[in-house]
Design a protein around this motif. Sequence first.
Motif, PDB file in Angstrom:
ATOM      1  N   THR A  79      13.434 -80.349 -26.042  1.00 37.48           N
ATOM      2  CA  THR A  79      13.765 -79.254 -25.214  1.00 37.48           C
ATOM      3  C   THR A  79      12.746 -78.115 -24.554  1.00 37.48           C
ATOM      4  O   THR A  79      11.871 -77.926 -25.367  1.00 37.48           O
TER       5      THR A  79
ATOM      6  N   TYR B 162      13.977 -73.021 -26.149  1.00 39.71           N
ATOM      7  CA  TYR B 162      14.602 -72.896 -27.503  1.00 39.71           C
ATOM      8  C   TYR B 162      14.296 -71.524 -28.130  1.00 39.71           C
ATOM      9  O   TYR B 162      13.449 -70.687 -27.690  1.00 39.71           O
TER      10      TYR B 162
ATOM     11  N   GLY C 182      18.749 -73.676 -24.713  1.00 39.31           N
ATOM     12  CA  GLY C 182      18.159 -73.296 -25.845  1.00 39.31           C
ATOM     13  C   GLY C 182      19.169 -72.717 -26.873  1.00 39.31           C
ATOM     14  O   GLY C 182      19.168 -73.290 -27.995  1.00 39.31           O
TER      15      GLY C 182
ATOM     16  N   THR D 296       9.412 -78.651 -28.886  1.00 39.06           N
ATOM     17  CA  THR D 296       9.440 -77.626 -27.714  1.00 39.06           C
ATOM     18  C   THR D 296       8.046 -77.159 -27.427  1.00 39.06           C
ATOM     19  O   THR D 296       7.216 -77.388 -28.034  1.00 39.06           O
TER      20      THR D 296
ATOM     21  N   ARG E 294       6.862 -76.225 -32.384  1.00 37.82           N
ATOM     22  CA  ARG E 294       6.438 -75.539 -30.945  1.00 37.82           C
ATOM     23  C   ARG E 294       5.190 -75.896 -30.740  1.00 37.82           C
ATOM     24  O   ARG E 294       4.108 -75.274 -30.932  1.00 37.82           O
TER      25      ARG E 294
END
Length: 398
Positions: free
Chosen positions: A7, A10, A18, A39, A57
């Motif tokens: 995605t 987030y 998110g 993400t 991340r």
Amino acid sequence: MRIAILTGEYPPLEGGVGDFTRALALELRRQGHELHILTGQNGAPAIADEDGVHVHRCIPSWGIACHNQIVRQVAAIRPDVLNIQYQPAIYEMKGAIHLLPRWQKRNIQVPIVTTFHDLRVPYLFPKAGQLREWSVQQLAANSQGVILTNDEDYAQLTRMLGSGSPAPQVRLIPIGSNIAPAPPPGYEPAAWRADQKFNPEDFLIGYFGFLNRSKGVETLLEAAAALVQEGIPVQLLFIGGRTGSSDPTNRAYAAEIDARIEALGLSARVRRTGFATPPEVSAALLACDVCALPYRDGVSLRRGTLHAALAHGKAIVTTTPQVPSRQLRNGENMLMVPPEATPEFAEALRRLWHEPDLRARLGQQAALLAAGFSWNRIAAHTAEFFRQLCHQAEPPAS
């Protein structure tokens, strides 16, 4: 199952996709699955365990270079399935994500399932024209599975895919409310309104969601101004963050809305909560008499703001859907008027001001409808679809 979800948005980024992804991941985790979120880098820890969900991340931008980073992460995690959450703005309106299933099939050797939160097209580049719709078609056609959240997108994607082969398997799985009806402890609506300096007799109209041009906020403002001229004690409450993190065009639209509020003489009648925690959002929604959602493109079950209003048992005034819905019923669980029809929108609000019994009945029916969109059911149906695709991807026994 070990599930990886990709995605562009987030938490702590603000945005509906998110919030949806987090709610889905938490419920899938509760149901016994292992969850990994892939993400963008957004200043939060690069790798974190957040309530049992592994958040990576790791993607600095969403250009074509993101393919290599995604492939490496999938190889390291070794999931059973990769689920792409799609909405063009969360990927910076770039086209790389649309080509991931087609270009990386050999490198991502697990089923790819794309969840379309809408079918809007990316920008790509000036004069891209039909390539924009082609890119969305490619994302769907080269995924092994597609999840759609509403009847309108289901019909549109069916047309886009045509009779080409091979076609992905498609499931219709609605979203739910990202905001549970769970205000802070000790909450009482009348006391909350008093603390916020609203008068007991005020007609408190709530608007929940970012300021985005598709939301039709001008219609609400003009309708409210008409009611004020009639002496109805209207107060408007804008609930939640102002523009979100993903769509830069929201800021310009928000400035237009500010100017319109001032031009209509509504400045003293507009309050804003600003970005708020889920319990604070819930408290504000529960305190409202009515929730106004004047979508320009018609009400749809893909709208998380609609689901929040339903879950909180609010009387809703909104706009007629593009595709008739068996579940959204005018006069039964909400009031609907044509999009951008200010006089009709004002009349629906006026009716709810004068008929508190109708407000109560619509709110009760809204809450009953919301019960069908529980996260337990959404996650269970999603996992069942993933499991089916994983089983079909297994090589036949020798």
